[in-house]
Design a protein around this motif. Structure first.
Motif, PDB file in Angstrom:
ATOM      1  N   ILE A   1       0.832  -1.202   0.000  1.00  8.56           N
ATOM      2  CA  ILE A   1       0.000   0.000   0.000  1.00  8.56           C
ATOM      3  C   ILE A   1       0.870   1.257   0.000  1.00  8.56           C
ATOM      4  CG2 ILE A   1      -1.608   1.374   1.392  1.00  8.56           C
ATOM      5  CD1 ILE A   1      -2.941  -1.255   2.223  1.00  8.56           C
ATOM      6  N   GLU A   2       1.926   1.260   0.788  1.00  6.79           N
ATOM      7  CA  GLU A   2       2.835   2.413   0.815  1.00  6.79           C
ATOM      8  C   GLU A   2       3.489   2.624  -0.555  1.00  6.79           C
ATOM      9  OE1 GLU A   2       3.456   4.759   2.878  1.00  6.79           O
ATOM     10  OE2 GLU A   2       2.422   4.087   4.690  1.00  6.79           O
ATOM     11  N   HIS A   3       3.874   1.535  -1.180  1.00  4.29           N
ATOM     12  CA  HIS A   3       4.490   1.630  -2.510  1.00  4.29           C
ATOM     13  C   HIS A   3       3.475   2.199  -3.500  1.00  4.29           C
ATOM     14  CE1 HIS A   3       7.559  -0.444  -5.402  1.00  4.29           C
ATOM     15  NE2 HIS A   3       7.080   0.672  -5.923  1.00  4.29           N
ATOM     16  N   TRP A   4       2.259   1.670  -3.474  1.00  5.54           N
ATOM     17  CA  TRP A   4       1.187   2.156  -4.348  1.00  5.54           C
ATOM     18  C   TRP A   4       0.953   3.648  -4.147  1.00  5.54           C
ATOM     19  CZ3 TRP A   4      -3.626   4.268  -3.199  1.00  5.54           C
ATOM     20  CH2 TRP A   4      -4.567   4.292  -4.236  1.00  5.54           C
ATOM     21  N   LEU A   5       0.945   4.060  -2.886  1.00  2.00           N
ATOM     22  CA  LEU A   5       0.676   5.452  -2.557  1.00  2.00           C
ATOM     23  C   LEU A   5       1.734   6.395  -3.118  1.00  2.00           C
ATOM     24  CD1 LEU A   5      -1.131   7.402  -0.930  1.00  2.00           C
ATOM     25  CD2 LEU A   5       0.309   6.914   1.071  1.00  2.00           C
ATOM     26  N   SER A   6       2.949   5.906  -3.245  1.00  2.00           N
ATOM     27  CA  SER A   6       4.054   6.752  -3.704  1.00  2.00           C
ATOM     28  C   SER A   6       4.049   6.969  -5.212  1.00  2.00           C
ATOM     29  CB  SER A   6       5.394   6.124  -3.293  1.00  2.00           C
ATOM     30  OG  SER A   6       5.682   4.985  -4.093  1.00  2.00           O
ATOM     31  N   LEU A   7       3.253   6.186  -5.939  1.00  2.00           N
ATOM     32  CA  LEU A   7       3.287   6.221  -7.405  1.00  2.00           C
ATOM     33  C   LEU A   7       2.291   7.219  -7.975  1.00  2.00           C
ATOM     34  CD1 LEU A   7       3.475   2.375  -8.034  1.00  2.00           C
ATOM     35  CD2 LEU A   7       5.357   4.012  -8.205  1.00  2.00           C
ATOM     36  N   PRO A   8       2.569   7.758  -9.149  1.00  2.00           N
ATOM     37  CA  PRO A   8       1.588   8.635  -9.811  1.00  2.00           C
ATOM     38  C   PRO A   8       0.387   7.828 -10.268  1.00  2.00           C
ATOM     39  CG  PRO A   8       3.459   8.211 -11.257  1.00  2.00           C
ATOM     40  CD  PRO A   8       3.827   7.642  -9.918  1.00  2.00           C
ATOM     41  N   PRO A   9      -0.779   8.482 -10.450  1.00  2.00           N
ATOM     42  CA  PRO A   9      -2.016   7.767 -10.807  1.00  2.00           C
ATOM     43  C   PRO A   9      -1.903   6.895 -12.042  1.00  2.00           C
ATOM     44  CG  PRO A   9      -2.512  10.011 -10.147  1.00  2.00           C
ATOM     45  CD  PRO A   9      -1.012   9.921 -10.235  1.00  2.00           C
ATOM     46  N   GLU A  10      -1.044   7.272 -12.971  1.00  2.00           N
ATOM     47  CA  GLU A  10      -0.945   6.479 -14.202  1.00  2.00           C
ATOM     48  C   GLU A  10      -0.129   5.194 -14.012  1.00  2.00           C
ATOM     49  OE1 GLU A  10       2.191   9.800 -14.388  1.00  2.00           O
ATOM     50  OE2 GLU A  10       0.080   9.568 -13.794  1.00  2.00           O
ATOM     51  N   GLU A  11       0.482   5.027 -12.841  1.00  2.00           N
ATOM     52  CA  GLU A  11       1.313   3.847 -12.605  1.00  2.00           C
ATOM     53  C   GLU A  11       0.828   2.973 -11.457  1.00  2.00           C
ATOM     54  OE1 GLU A  11       5.387   4.962 -12.033  1.00  2.00           O
ATOM     55  OE2 GLU A  11       5.400   6.375 -13.709  1.00  2.00           O
ATOM     56  N   ASP A  12       0.015   3.526 -10.558  1.00  2.00           N
ATOM     57  CA  ASP A  12      -0.286   2.807  -9.320  1.00  2.00           C
ATOM     58  C   ASP A  12      -1.105   1.525  -9.535  1.00  2.00           C
ATOM     59  OD1 ASP A  12      -2.672   4.053  -9.928  1.00  2.00           O
ATOM     60  OD2 ASP A  12      -2.741   5.312  -8.136  1.00  2.00           O
ATOM     61  N   ALA A  13      -2.129   1.597 -10.388  1.00  2.00           N
ATOM     62  CA  ALA A  13      -2.958   0.413 -10.607  1.00  2.00           C
ATOM     63  C   ALA A  13      -2.158  -0.711 -11.254  1.00  2.00           C
ATOM     64  CB  ALA A  13      -4.165   0.766 -11.467  1.00  2.00           C
ATOM     65  N   ALA A  14      -1.283  -0.353 -12.188  1.00  2.00           N
ATOM     66  CA  ALA A  14      -0.457  -1.368 -12.842  1.00  2.00           C
ATOM     67  C   ALA A  14       0.463  -2.046 -11.830  1.00  2.00           C
ATOM     68  CB  ALA A  14       0.363  -0.723 -13.962  1.00  2.00           C
ATOM     69  N   TYR A  15       0.957  -1.263 -10.888  1.00  2.00           N
ATOM     70  CA  TYR A  15       1.831  -1.848  -9.863  1.00  2.00           C
ATOM     71  C   TYR A  15       1.074  -2.893  -9.042  1.00  2.00           C
ATOM     72  CZ  TYR A  15       4.261  -2.509  -5.499  1.00  2.00           C
ATOM     73  OH  TYR A  15       4.854  -3.098  -4.408  1.00  2.00           O
ATOM     74  N   MET A  16      -0.088  -2.525  -8.506  1.00  2.00           N
ATOM     75  CA  MET A  16      -0.827  -3.440  -7.649  1.00  2.00           C
ATOM     76  C   MET A  16      -1.362  -4.649  -8.410  1.00  2.00           C
ATOM     77  SD  MET A  16      -0.617  -2.397  -4.540  1.00  2.00           S
ATOM     78  CE  MET A  16      -1.869  -3.382  -3.703  1.00  2.00           C
ATOM     79  N   GLY A  17      -1.538  -4.509  -9.714  1.00  2.00           N
ATOM     80  CA  GLY A  17      -2.064  -5.618 -10.502  1.00  2.00           C
ATOM     81  C   GLY A  17      -1.032  -6.628 -10.941  1.00  2.00           C
ATOM     82  N   GLN A  18       0.236  -6.398 -10.617  1.00  2.00           N
ATOM     83  CA  GLN A  18       1.289  -7.331 -11.017  1.00  2.00           C
ATOM     84  C   GLN A  18       1.102  -8.686 -10.317  1.00  2.00           C
ATOM     85  OE1 GLN A  18       5.408  -5.244 -11.631  1.00  2.00           O
ATOM     86  NE2 GLN A  18       4.378  -4.196  -9.932  1.00  2.00           N
ATOM     87  N   GLU A  19       1.430  -9.735 -11.029  1.00  2.00           N
ATOM     88  CA  GLU A  19       1.240 -11.076 -10.476  1.00  2.00           C
ATOM     89  C   GLU A  19       2.076 -11.301  -9.217  1.00  2.00           C
ATOM     90  OE1 GLU A  19      -0.935 -13.453 -11.063  1.00  2.00           O
ATOM     91  OE2 GLU A  19      -1.859 -12.018 -12.435  1.00  2.00           O
ATOM     92  N   HIS A  20       3.289 -10.766  -9.181  1.00  2.00           N
ATOM     93  CA  HIS A  20       4.119 -11.022  -7.998  1.00  2.00           C
ATOM     94  C   HIS A  20       3.567 -10.280  -6.779  1.00  2.00           C
ATOM     95  CE1 HIS A  20       6.122  -7.068  -8.626  1.00  2.00           C
ATOM     96  NE2 HIS A  20       6.467  -7.180  -7.355  1.00  2.00           N
ATOM     97  N   VAL A  21       2.942  -9.131  -6.985  1.00  2.21           N
ATOM     98  CA  VAL A  21       2.324  -8.411  -5.868  1.00  2.21           C
ATOM     99  C   VAL A  21       1.130  -9.204  -5.340  1.00  2.21           C
ATOM    100  CG1 VAL A  21       1.066  -6.320  -5.197  1.00  2.21           C
ATOM    101  CG2 VAL A  21       3.112  -6.141  -6.626  1.00  2.21           C
ATOM    102  N   ARG A  22       0.289  -9.665  -6.249  1.00  2.00           N
ATOM    103  CA  ARG A  22      -0.854 -10.469  -5.829  1.00  2.00           C
ATOM    104  C   ARG A  22      -0.411 -11.740  -5.104  1.00  2.00           C
ATOM    105  NH1 ARG A  22      -4.578 -10.068 -11.358  1.00  2.00           N
ATOM    106  NH2 ARG A  22      -5.367  -7.941 -10.973  1.00  2.00           N
ATOM    107  N   ALA A  23       0.618 -12.377  -5.635  1.00  2.00           N
ATOM    108  CA  ALA A  23       1.110 -13.608  -5.021  1.00  2.00           C
ATOM    109  C   ALA A  23       1.639 -13.345  -3.608  1.00  2.00           C
ATOM    110  CB  ALA A  23       2.201 -14.226  -5.891  1.00  2.00           C
ATOM    111  N   GLU A  24       2.347 -12.233  -3.433  1.00  2.93           N
ATOM    112  CA  GLU A  24       2.889 -11.911  -2.113  1.00  2.93           C
ATOM    113  C   GLU A  24       1.781 -11.598  -1.120  1.00  2.93           C
ATOM    114  OE1 GLU A  24       5.784  -8.819  -2.586  1.00  2.93           O
ATOM    115  OE2 GLU A  24       7.076 -10.052  -3.864  1.00  2.93           O
ATOM    116  N   LEU A  25       0.727 -10.954  -1.589  1.00  4.22           N
ATOM    117  CA  LEU A  25      -0.398 -10.664  -0.700  1.00  4.22           C
ATOM    118  C   LEU A  25      -1.089 -11.949  -0.265  1.00  4.22           C
ATOM    119  CD1 LEU A  25      -1.979  -7.537  -2.444  1.00  4.22           C
ATOM    120  CD2 LEU A  25      -0.721  -7.584  -0.277  1.00  4.22           C
ATOM    121  N   HIS A  26      -1.299 -12.864  -1.198  1.00  5.57           N
ATOM    122  CA  HIS A  26      -1.946 -14.131  -0.847  1.00  5.57           C
ATOM    123  C   HIS A  26      -1.055 -14.952   0.083  1.00  5.57           C
ATOM    124  CE1 HIS A  26      -5.682 -14.039  -3.111  1.00  5.57           C
ATOM    125  NE2 HIS A  26      -5.029 -13.514  -4.149  1.00  5.57           N
TER     126      HIS A  26
END
Length: 337
Positions: free
Chosen positions: A238-263
């Motif tokens: 969430i902190e990483h997402w917050l630091s990104l500009p709007p055009e990049e944040d959704a792509a960051y959170m949607g990455q497979e490795h991010v999802r895998a780490e959350l699960h």
């Protein structure tokens, strides 16, 4: 910006958001969530109520019954966010100037009071007078916290709250690490201190994304399965997402490795059969719910939101607007998955 980013409506100010310090709020319309600073815990609610009406003996009785140092520190944090508590504790200190618990509570309250003076504005929008009051209160907080530590070296609380005051005072990296390590010497698994250390390692403070993520994962793996420490992984993303500009944040959170780490983190904590809810379990659930929603995992988010019901914590939702409203929109979007 992705679906959930649009849904949540980012409105972060860039400041370090402190929990709301109002007395326990009245419930809204039926079925509407609300922020509960007591995390739904009746004993914490009573403690805050006693502090709000100026009944120190009643509040002290609850504090004295804390299960351990971790529990005591959480209770003190609950008192610290009650407006006016500094006057109540000040009177008690005048009668017992060498009471370590009183110094701890007053120090913790002055930390919260300092952040109240700064308000929720970004640093560039804080006035000179606000900065002056902010630093004066932090200085007073540190005096009380160090006095508490001197009077009772076994106390965990001073070293937890000194991490927060030190960040506000822009303490150097080594000194900040020393305060964190002092807390761990008194309670190696103290989750709240690990939360503060994660904040310290954020890029917006003195760290980097790499340090922050490495710390979160290392701490999670070092903790027993079923512990809540997996929450740190969600917080880091969430902190990483917050630091990104709007055009990049959704792509960051949607990455497979991010999802895998959350699960993976959820499986080791809130979804693990050995997971036991502490007094502040709602903090961990809200963090994971937000992270999964941002990552486009509505089913995972919905599971946690269903367990939470109407119990909302101010963070992480307050980064993007009124926390209860953001929580409600997220819950509606995730329902049925």
């Amino acid at each position: 910006m992705g679906l959930f980013a649009r849904l949540l409506g980012r409105s972060d100010t860039g400041g370090d958001r402190r929990a709301a310090a109002d007395a326990p709020p009245a419930a809204g319309a039926q079925g509407r969530p609300r922020v509960d600073p007591a995390f739904g815990d009746p004993e914490l609610a009573r403690l805050r109520a006693f502090a709000a009406v100026g009944s120190w003996p009643a509040a002290r009785a609850i504090l004295d019954a804390a299960a351990d140092q971790d529990d005591l520190t959480l209770m003190v944090a609950a008192v610290a966010d009650v407006p006016g508590a500094e006057a109540l504790v000040g009177k008690a200190l005048a009668a017992a100037p060498d009471d370590p618990l009183l110094h701890l509570v007053q120090g913790a309250r002055h930390v919260s009071w300092a952040w109240e003076a700064r308000t929720r504005a970004s640093a560039r929008n804080v006035t000179e007078e606000q900065w002056k009051t902010f630093h004066e209160r932090l200085e007073s907080a540190e005096e009380h916290l160090y006095r508490a530590a001197e009077l009772d070296p076994q106390l965990l609380g001073p070293w937890y709250f000194l991490q927060i005051s030190g960040r506000g005072a822009s303490l150097d990296r080594e000194a900040a690490r020393n305060r964190f390590e002092a807390a761990l010497r008194r309670s190696p698994g103290h989750l709240a201190s690990h939360r503060q250390r994660l904040q310290q390692l954020c890029e917006k403070w003195q760290g980097s994304h790499e340090e922050m993520h490495a710390f979160a994962r290392r701490t999670m793996l070092a903790a027993p399965e079923g512990s809540p420490h997996g929450e740190l992984v969600a917080r880091a993303h969430i902190e990483h997402w917050l630091s990104l500009p709007p055009e990049e944040d959704a792509a960051y959170m949607g990455q497979e490795h991010v999802r895998a780490e959350l699960h993976e983190a959820a499986d080791r904590s809130v979804r693990h059969p050995d997971y036991v809810r502490g007094r502040d379990w709602a903090v961990t659930h809200n963090e994971f719910a937000m992270a999964f929603a941002l990552a486009g995992q509505p089913a995972a988010a919905n599971l946690l939101l269903t367990e939470l019901g109407d119990l909302v914590t101010e963070l992480p939702w307050a980064y993007w607007g009124d926390p209860a409203e953001v929580y409600q929109r997220t819950r509606q979007q995730c329902a049925g998955h």
